[in-house]
Write a protein that holds these residues in place. Sequence first.
Motif, PDB file in Angstrom:
ATOM      1  N   GLY A   1      20.123 -57.938  19.837  1.00 46.65           N
ATOM      2  CA  GLY A   1      19.017 -58.307  21.050  1.00 46.65           C
ATOM      3  C   GLY A   1      19.556 -57.577  22.274  1.00 46.65           C
ATOM      4  N   MET A   2      20.781 -57.820  22.527  1.00 45.22           N
ATOM      5  CA  MET A   2      21.194 -57.280  23.913  1.00 45.22           C
ATOM      6  C   MET A   2      21.489 -55.816  24.075  1.00 45.22           C
ATOM      7  SD  MET A   2      24.327 -59.731  24.977  1.00 45.22           S
ATOM      8  CE  MET A   2      23.971 -61.680  24.939  1.00 45.22           C
ATOM      9  N   ALA A   3      21.784 -55.284  22.785  1.00 47.89           N
ATOM     10  CA  ALA A   3      22.031 -53.843  22.492  1.00 47.89           C
ATOM     11  C   ALA A   3      20.695 -53.038  22.576  1.00 47.89           C
ATOM     12  CB  ALA A   3      22.868 -53.707  21.258  1.00 47.89           C
ATOM     13  N   GLN A   4      19.682 -53.549  22.004  1.00 47.17           N
ATOM     14  CA  GLN A   4      18.389 -53.053  22.014  1.00 47.17           C
ATOM     15  C   GLN A   4      17.517 -53.381  23.020  1.00 47.17           C
ATOM     16  OE1 GLN A   4      16.961 -54.745  18.417  1.00 47.17           O
ATOM     17  NE2 GLN A   4      17.745 -53.219  16.938  1.00 47.17           N
ATOM     18  N   ARG A   5      18.017 -53.859  23.971  1.00 50.50           N
ATOM     19  CA  ARG A   5      17.237 -54.256  25.170  1.00 50.50           C
ATOM     20  C   ARG A   5      18.002 -53.688  26.648  1.00 50.50           C
ATOM     21  NH1 ARG A   5      16.048 -57.300  21.506  1.00 50.50           N
ATOM     22  NH2 ARG A   5      13.808 -58.537  21.202  1.00 50.50           N
ATOM     23  N   GLY A   6      18.339 -52.439  26.409  1.00 50.78           N
ATOM     24  CA  GLY A   6      18.845 -51.901  27.594  1.00 50.78           C
ATOM     25  C   GLY A   6      20.187 -52.140  28.043  1.00 50.78           C
ATOM     26  N   ALA A   7      20.872 -52.839  27.411  1.00 49.78           N
ATOM     27  CA  ALA A   7      22.314 -53.463  27.924  1.00 49.78           C
ATOM     28  C   ALA A   7      23.313 -52.032  27.928  1.00 49.78           C
ATOM     29  CB  ALA A   7      23.104 -54.388  27.056  1.00 49.78           C
TER      30      ALA A   7
ATOM     31  N   ALA B   1      22.764 -47.752  21.391  1.00 45.07           N
ATOM     32  CA  ALA B   1      21.979 -48.546  20.197  1.00 45.07           C
ATOM     33  C   ALA B   1      20.378 -47.883  20.321  1.00 45.07           C
ATOM     34  CB  ALA B   1      22.051 -49.785  20.430  1.00 45.07           C
ATOM     35  N   GLU B   2      20.038 -47.621  21.345  1.00 45.52           N
ATOM     36  CA  GLU B   2      18.536 -47.409  21.521  1.00 45.52           C
ATOM     37  C   GLU B   2      18.213 -45.909  21.220  1.00 45.52           C
ATOM     38  OE1 GLU B   2      16.781 -49.840  24.937  1.00 45.52           O
ATOM     39  OE2 GLU B   2      18.727 -49.003  25.504  1.00 45.52           O
ATOM     40  N   LEU B   3      19.247 -45.062  21.266  1.00 43.57           N
ATOM     41  CA  LEU B   3      19.128 -43.657  21.173  1.00 43.57           C
ATOM     42  C   LEU B   3      18.198 -43.035  19.979  1.00 43.57           C
ATOM     43  CD1 LEU B   3      19.864 -41.068  22.767  1.00 43.57           C
ATOM     44  CD2 LEU B   3      21.911 -40.796  21.187  1.00 43.57           C
TER      45      LEU B   3
ATOM     46  N   HIS C   1      24.317 -49.129  38.048  1.00 43.44           N
ATOM     47  CA  HIS C   1      23.381 -50.261  37.784  1.00 43.44           C
ATOM     48  C   HIS C   1      23.358 -50.693  36.191  1.00 43.44           C
ATOM     49  CE1 HIS C   1      19.258 -51.823  36.881  1.00 43.44           C
ATOM     50  NE2 HIS C   1      19.230 -52.044  38.116  1.00 43.44           N
ATOM     51  N   PRO C   2      23.180 -51.732  36.119  1.00 45.45           N
ATOM     52  CA  PRO C   2      23.405 -52.270  34.795  1.00 45.45           C
ATOM     53  C   PRO C   2      22.307 -52.198  33.573  1.00 45.45           C
ATOM     54  CG  PRO C   2      22.902 -54.189  35.799  1.00 45.45           C
ATOM     55  CD  PRO C   2      23.097 -53.079  36.867  1.00 45.45           C
ATOM     56  N   THR C   3      21.995 -50.917  33.413  1.00 43.54           N
ATOM     57  CA  THR C   3      20.911 -50.630  32.451  1.00 43.54           C
ATOM     58  C   THR C   3      21.367 -49.176  31.636  1.00 43.54           C
ATOM     59  OG1 THR C   3      19.322 -51.046  33.830  1.00 43.54           O
ATOM     60  CG2 THR C   3      18.556 -49.765  32.134  1.00 43.54           C
ATOM     61  N   SER C   4      20.991 -49.147  30.378  1.00 39.61           N
ATOM     62  CA  SER C   4      21.308 -48.340  29.280  1.00 39.61           C
ATOM     63  C   SER C   4      21.169 -46.839  29.943  1.00 39.61           C
ATOM     64  CB  SER C   4      20.934 -48.310  28.139  1.00 39.61           C
ATOM     65  OG  SER C   4      19.388 -48.186  28.060  1.00 39.61           O
ATOM     66  N   LYS C   5      21.789 -45.674  29.597  1.00 39.56           N
ATOM     67  CA  LYS C   5      21.674 -44.305  30.028  1.00 39.56           C
ATOM     68  C   LYS C   5      20.302 -43.812  29.577  1.00 39.56           C
ATOM     69  CE  LYS C   5      25.484 -43.484  32.181  1.00 39.56           C
ATOM     70  NZ  LYS C   5      26.199 -44.984  32.057  1.00 39.56           N
TER      71      LYS C   5
END
Length: 616
Positions: A343-349, A575-577, A542-546
Motif C-alpha cells: 500500500g505504501m509503495a502504491q501510494r506515492g512513497a 512501483a507506480e510506473l 519532498h517525500p513523494t515518488s518521482k
Amino acid sequence: MGYLDQESLSRVNEANDMAVSEQAVREELERLLQSPIFAQSDRLGRFLRFTVEHAIGGTQDVLKEYLIGAEVYDRRPPYHPSQDSIVRTEARRLRSKLKEYYEGEGKGDPIFIYFRPGSYVPVFRWRGNLDSHPLTSAIGENGLFMPGNGSPIAVIPFVDMSASPLTAACAHGITDELIHILMRTAGCRVIAASSMMQLGSLANDIPALADKLGVQFVFEGTVREEGNRIRVTSRLVNADGFQLWSQRIEAEPDANSLFRIEEQIASALVSRVAPRQSVVRKLQASAAPSLLKLYPAILAAEELLEKGNAADLPAALARFQAVTQSAPEYARAHCGIAQCYIGMAQRGAPESAQLVAQARKASLRALELDPEMIEAHSAMACALAMEWNWKEAETNFMRALELGSHHGTYRQFATFLAALGRFDEAWSYLQIAQQIDPFSYRQKASYARFLFWSRRYKEEAEHFSKPLMYGPLPPEVLKYHALVEVQLGHGEEAKKIAQSMQRSAGAQSLFQTAIAEIYALSGDKALAGEVVDEFGLLDPAHPTSKFRKASLSLALGDVNKAISLLNESWEQREAELPWLAVDARFDPIRERPRVGKILRSVRSGVVSASNATVDS
C-alpha cells in the motif's frame, strides 16, 4: 522449520483421518486420571470420565450443561444453568488442567484429549498428527491452533434500534444473510437457526450462550435509521464475552435495493473476519486461546489497512509487526505486513523499490508458514508485479484464486490486469470484489481508478454522483472523480472537488500533490503553483515518488521535467510506473521516444542502461 512438500502434506492428512480406537482412548483416560494433576481433583476426574464415556459410546449429543450439572455435580431441581455457572467454571478448569498435563507429564502420550472452548464433547487425536502438521509448532495445545474442525460460530438476531419498518426489515434480513453466508464460508461452522430460537434470556449472556451452543464466536449487532441512511454496527464476541472486533457500515438503501444491500452488508462483514489460515479453512484445526488473544490486535490492524490512507498504513504496519513479535508463526500477520508495504509503495512513497522488497520478504515468510493461504499468494503476486515480473505475478494470482475466494485478491488481480491494459478481464474480477464488499474503502478507490484508467468517464461520473448507497467516499475516490470531471471538460466541477479535498487534507503530501494537479488540469495553474510552493511538492527532497512529481509537472506544462522525472522513476524501479501505460494524464507524452522505451522496459521486465540516454 519450513513447510512440508505435497507428499508430506498428504501423509499428514491421511494420519489425521485415522480413527482413534476406543481402547486407546480408555488407556489415555486412565493415564490422565492417575496423574497427580487429576488425582487431586475428584470432581474434574468425574467430569472427564463422564464426557469421555459418552463420546466413545456414541451418545455425545446428550453432553449438555444441564445433564453434566445434574449427573456430575449433583445439582437437583430447580436447577437453572443460566443462574448456576458451576459447569462452565469447571469446564474452563478442566481445559486448563489438560493443558498443564500435556505440557508436562503427558508430553509423550500417544493420544491427545481436548475440549474445544464452549463444548463439552471431548476431541481425541493421535499425538503424532500434531507434531507433523504443516504449520509446525503453530498447532497443538501450546500453539496458535488446536485440534478441531474450523470456527464454530453463532449469530444472535440483530436488534432494531429505531423501531421503523426499514430497520426492522434490515435487522431480520441481515441476520438471515449472515447465517447464509457464514454457512458457505470455508472454515466456519454455524449453529442451526432452530437452536438460536430457543435461547431466551441466554441471548444476553454471551459466555453462557457460547457454552450451551459449543461455539467460539458470536456475531451480534444493531441497526439504526437516520433520514434515508441506515447504520449497521456489528460485533464479534468470543466465548468469554470479550469483544474481539466491531465494525460500522452505513448505507442508503431504497425499496428496490433492500435485499441486495442486506446481502452485501452481511457479505462485507463476513469477508473481514472470515478464517484465513488453511488449517482452519479446511476444517483441520480451530483457533487456540493464544490466537484468540491476538484477534483484537490483528483485526484492528486490518481495519486500518482497509482504510488504505497513507496516514493509516504506518500505524497498521506497527500493529502487524507487534503481533509477529508475540506470534512469529502467525502467517496472517505477515500477510498484513506485506500488504502495508504494498500500500505504501502504491501510494506515492519514495524509494518504493525498498518497500516492495520488504513486501516480498514478508509474503515469502507467510508462504513458508502456510503455503495454502490465499492472501499469501496474492501478496506475493503484488510484490512480483511491482518488480515488473508479470508472468510470475499472474501465476501467483491464479494460484491464490484456485485456493478460494477473497475480495482483496479479486481486487488486486483486477488492478494488475488493468495496468496491463486487459480491461475486460479486469472488470470481471473487479465486479466479483464489488459484490463481496462494496463498502470497502480500498474497493471504492480501486473501482474509481479502474473507471478512470479504462476511460469509462461517463460511467464513473454517474456511479459516484449517485446517493451514497455504499457509505462515504474516501479521498482517493474524490481525486479520481475530479480527474474524470477534467476529462469530461468540467473544469469548474473538478476545481470544487479539489477545494473540498483541500479543506480536509492538512499537510498530507499525497493529497496536496493531487490537489495541485487538479487545479492545474482545471485551468488554474496560478492556484496550483501556490499549493506547490507552499508544500514544496516539486522539491527534490519532498517525500513523494518521482512518478507523482512527473504527473504534477506535466499538469503544470513542464514536459521536459515530467519526462526527466519519469526516467528517474524508471531508474529507481518505482512501483507506480506501470500505470504510465494506461493513465490518461500521460497521453500528451506517451508517444515520445524516451517514454516509449521506458514503457517497453517496464512491460518486458528488463532494465537496460540505454534507456537513460534516449533523447526526448
